[in-house]
Scaffold this active site. Structure first.
Site, PDB file in Angstrom:
ATOM      1  N   SER A 193      -6.938  -0.797  10.412  1.00  5.42           N
ATOM      2  CA  SER A 193      -7.559  -1.920   9.716  1.00  5.42           C
ATOM      3  C   SER A 193      -8.960  -2.204  10.245  1.00  5.42           C
ATOM      4  O   SER A 193      -9.236  -2.000  11.432  1.00  5.42           O
ATOM      5  CB  SER A 193      -6.681  -3.156   9.930  1.00  5.42           C
ATOM      6  OG  SER A 193      -7.390  -4.320   9.609  1.00  5.42           O
ATOM      7  N   TYR A 209      -2.113  -9.320  15.802  1.00  2.00           N
ATOM      8  CA  TYR A 209      -2.002  -8.284  14.752  1.00  2.00           C
ATOM      9  C   TYR A 209      -3.094  -7.242  14.953  1.00  2.00           C
ATOM     10  O   TYR A 209      -2.824  -6.044  15.022  1.00  2.00           O
ATOM     11  CB  TYR A 209      -2.117  -8.910  13.362  1.00  2.00           C
ATOM     12  CG  TYR A 209      -2.469  -7.882  12.315  1.00  2.00           C
ATOM     13  CD1 TYR A 209      -3.773  -7.755  11.843  1.00  2.00           C
ATOM     14  CD2 TYR A 209      -1.508  -7.008  11.835  1.00  2.00           C
ATOM     15  CE1 TYR A 209      -4.098  -6.785  10.914  1.00  2.00           C
ATOM     16  CE2 TYR A 209      -1.831  -6.028  10.909  1.00  2.00           C
ATOM     17  CZ  TYR A 209      -3.129  -5.926  10.453  1.00  2.00           C
ATOM     18  OH  TYR A 209      -3.451  -4.946   9.540  1.00  2.00           O
ATOM     19  N   ILE A 247       0.843  -1.202   0.000  1.00  2.00           N
ATOM     20  CA  ILE A 247       0.000   0.000   0.000  1.00  2.00           C
ATOM     21  C   ILE A 247       0.876   1.249   0.000  1.00  2.00           C
ATOM     22  O   ILE A 247       0.582   2.239  -0.670  1.00  2.00           O
ATOM     23  CB  ILE A 247      -0.977  -0.013   1.197  1.00  2.00           C
ATOM     24  CG1 ILE A 247      -1.786  -1.313   1.182  1.00  2.00           C
ATOM     25  CG2 ILE A 247      -1.921   1.190   1.146  1.00  2.00           C
ATOM     26  CD1 ILE A 247      -2.601  -1.569   2.418  1.00  2.00           C
ATOM     27  N   LYS A 298      -3.056  -3.006  16.041  1.00  2.00           N
ATOM     28  CA  LYS A 298      -3.719  -1.895  15.346  1.00  2.00           C
ATOM     29  C   LYS A 298      -4.577  -1.101  16.332  1.00  2.00           C
ATOM     30  O   LYS A 298      -4.641   0.120  16.298  1.00  2.00           O
ATOM     31  CB  LYS A 298      -4.576  -2.431  14.195  1.00  2.00           C
ATOM     32  CG  LYS A 298      -3.768  -2.913  13.014  1.00  2.00           C
ATOM     33  CD  LYS A 298      -2.946  -1.782  12.411  1.00  2.00           C
ATOM     34  CE  LYS A 298      -1.991  -2.244  11.344  1.00  2.00           C
ATOM     35  NZ  LYS A 298      -1.144  -1.157  10.846  1.00  2.00           N
TER      36      LYS A 298
END
Ligand code: WQD
Length: 340
Positions: free
Chosen positions: A125, A150, A12, A154
């Site tokens: 996310s 994970y 990204i 975030k």
């Protein structure tokens, strides 16, 4: 305007660097190359005709990061992508994820503060929502207990920005991506998963090109129309363009909030089978797939309410699932030297 992109040779990050350079920004990139390669910077230059200033720098190397900011002044904003992002891997290696994603971000925020850099756009996310009770999810949907280390990193990253913005001059825009996929139309940059892909679309294209034997669909007995999971897939170029809108918003101080959250999706959900059918249509290839067991940690269905990004950021995703599949396939053929 000088913009620093952390993780800017990644998937990204590199597409965002292209959009920024095309819009006249000066782009600096730091990346530790743990999940990308320095050659991506040359591809970015080939696409835009302008060179990003690349430095191999690790956010976890505090002294190296301090030196970087000593040598690179007048940075107007940071776009922070650099993080590990494989959900499954994070379950197996939680401390590696906490150290890299959280300590790395603390180092970055402290160095930004010491260098009076007040603007950050943060790559978050939809994972923070977990299994939402109500769909589509809005920015006010509850952030639930993370399904993976994970996802937790975030959530912690977002909380750091909420808390730091309250007691400093830091202004943040937090972008909650849904499922990024697709590749640049030039087929010069795209997703480069290291090893066996975790994500659906690179696994599809690697199967179609012959690098993988068969795609396993992780369960078709879910409570959805065709039994497979639903996700909000968004083209990486649409996603990259949203960062331009986020930068404009934060640099112009249009917002009354110092930490603002936006969902970045298309607002449309597609099931795994619908993605496969789309791929077969645009590639004109029959995909070899089989139905396998459910995957631990998968949410059944999630897709976004995009009203806030459309109306407040003035950004809207333009590309559909067919274009995501077509550009992903063109990219796979380019990197595999595929001859018809
Ligand atoms: C999508 C669907 C799988 C592979 C991703 C990123 C995560 C976050 C959110 C950025 C699921 C199914 C997959 C395969 C399959 N993005 N699948 N066979 O899990 O939604 O998460 O987007 O922060 O980092 O990982 O995406 O592509 O892994 O899975 O059936 O070989 O495809 O079970 O239903 P996911 P995904």
């Amino acid at each position: 305007m000088r913009i620093l992109i952390t993780g800017g040779t990644g998937y990204i990050g590199s597409h965002t660097a292209v959009e920024l350079l095309n819009s006249g920004y000066e782009v600096l990139i730091i990346d530790n190359l743990s999940n990308s390669n320095a050659g991506v910077a040359d591809k970015i230059e080939k696409i835009t005709g302008r060179k990003p200033i690349f430095s191999k720098t690790d956010l976890c190397d505090r002294s190296g990061l301090k030196e970087y900011f000593r040598e690179n002044k007048n940075i107007d904003a940071v776009i922070h992508f650099a993080a590990f992002k494989a959900v499954g891997e994070s379950v197996q290696k939680p401390l590696m994820y906490y150290s890299n994603n959280i300590s790395g971000m603390i180092n970055l925020l402290e160095e930004m503060s010491e260098n009076k850099i007040e603007n950050i756009v943060y790559s978050s996310s939809c994972t923070v929502y977990g299994e939402a009770d109500k769909l589509p999810v809005t920015e006010d949907s509850p952030v639930k207990k993370a399904e993976s280390p994970y996802g937790f990193t975030k959530q912690v990253g977002e909380q750091m920005l909420f808390d730091a913005s309250k007691v400093s001059d830091l202004h943040s825009v937090i972008l909650r991506y849904f499922n990024p996929t697709g590749a640049h139309d030039s087929a010069l940059i795209g997703e480069l998963p290291v090893g066996i892909p975790n994500n659906l679309v690179p696994y599809i294209t690697q199967t179609a090109i012959g690098e993988r034997e068969v795609l396993t669909v992780n369960g078709n007995d879910y409570d959805t129309p065709d039994g497979t999971n639903i996700r909000d897939y968004i083209h990486v170029v649409d996603l990259a363009k949203a960062h331009l809108s986020a930068l404009d918003r934060i640099l112009s101080r249009k917002s009354s909030e110092k930490a603002e959250v936006f969902n970045l999706g298309t607002g449309k959900g597609n099931s795994v089978m619908e993605v496969i059918k789309s791929f077969e249509k645009v590639s004109n290839k029959k995909l070899n797939y089989r139905i396998g067991p459910r995957r631990e940690g998968d949410v059944v269905s999630i897709y976004s309410e995009t009203k806030k990004a459309n109306e407040v950021l003035g950004w809207k995703a333009e590309r559909d699932i067919d274009n995501m599949m077509l550009t992903s396939w063109n990219w796979q053929k380019a990197i595999s030297g595929y001859k018809k």
